[in-house]
Design a protein around this motif. Structure first.
Motif, mmCIF file in Angstrom:
data_model
loop_
_atom_site.group_PDB
_atom_site.id
_atom_site.type_symbol
_atom_site.label_atom_id
_atom_site.label_comp_id
_atom_site.label_asym_id
_atom_site.label_seq_id
_atom_site.Cartn_x
_atom_site.Cartn_y
_atom_site.Cartn_z
ATOM 1 N N GLN A 10 0.712 -1.144 -0.111
ATOM 2 C CA GLN A 10 -0.066 0.017 0.122
ATOM 3 C C GLN A 10 0.867 1.105 0.018
ATOM 4 O OE1 GLN A 10 -3.007 -1.030 -0.984
ATOM 5 N NE2 GLN A 10 -3.954 0.511 0.322
ATOM 6 N N ARG A 27 1.829 2.791 -3.533
ATOM 7 C CA ARG A 27 0.984 3.157 -4.352
ATOM 8 C C ARG A 27 0.759 4.931 -4.270
ATOM 9 N NH1 ARG A 27 -4.789 0.874 -2.407
ATOM 10 N NH2 ARG A 27 -5.290 2.096 -4.549
ATOM 11 N N SER A 28 0.260 5.136 -5.412
ATOM 12 C CA SER A 28 0.267 6.752 -5.547
ATOM 13 C C SER A 28 -0.572 7.280 -4.556
ATOM 14 C CB SER A 28 -0.257 7.093 -6.871
ATOM 15 O OG SER A 28 0.690 6.573 -7.966
#
Length: 192
Positions: free
Chosen positions: A123, A126-127
């Motif tokens: 997680q 992630r962006s």
């Protein structure tokens, strides 16, 4: 303040002693990782974030940044280890109940912590989430109606420079942006 620091360090050490004892009670770890390696590794990991803060205070930046990253990852993994072991200990009365199943239950607790740590690491790659809200304020003066507020929060290692933040345009084509940085990265040097 010094006494508070000592108490916090003692609490941190006590929590690590608890986690070490539970790690050593997981059969796979007990059979494959010698205590003489596990204990110093956990001590070094547990001290890494605190040492990074001290080194940064004395402007030893290169090493302090590496230790800060290692320490931050450890704090996350440690929290998940501590939490899962504690939940399982509470369910077993700290080993008073379900004694024959303790090794298996602690293995499950360790596996859950490892799984949650892996999910957290994925997680983290992630962006960041970008959410846009339009707020209508009755009675707002016309000249303030074009103001756009950009808030960057909890960016951790993905802290953009001010010029990298989105620059929305108002109806007249002018950028009217107010920047605000919040969350847990308020002291990051890249914001200054």
């Amino acid at each position: 303040m010094f006494l508070s620091l000592i108490l916090i360090c003692l609490l941190w050490a006590g929590l690590h002693i608890y986690v070490i004892s539970r790690l050593l009670s997981v059969p796979f770890i007990a059979h494959h990782v010698p205590a003489r390696l596990l204990i110093p590794a956990v001590i070094l990991l547990g001290a890494s974030y605190i040492v990074s803060r001290v080194l940064e205070h004395y402007s030893i930046d290169g090493l302090s940044h590496v230790l800060e990253i290692v320490g931050a990852y450890w704090v996350g993994a440690f929290f998940l280890l501590f939490s899962t072991f504690l939940v399982f200990d509470l369910c077993t009365g700290f080993g008073l109940w379900l004694r024959p199943q303790l090794p298996a239950l602690r293995t499950v607790a360790f596996s859950l912590a490892l799984l949650m740590t892996t999910i957290a690491l994925v997680q983290a790659r992630r962006s960041p989430v970008v959410t846009e809200y339009e707020v209508v304020l009755d009675g707002l003066p016309r000249e303030a109606d074009v103001t756009v507020l950009v808030v960057a929060s909890d960016m951790h290692s993905r802290v953009p420079r001010n010029e990298e933040l989105a620059r929305p345009k108002n109806a007249a084509g002018r950028s009217v942006v107010r920047h605000s940085r919040t969350g847990d990265d308020w002291q990051n040097r890249s914001w200054k």
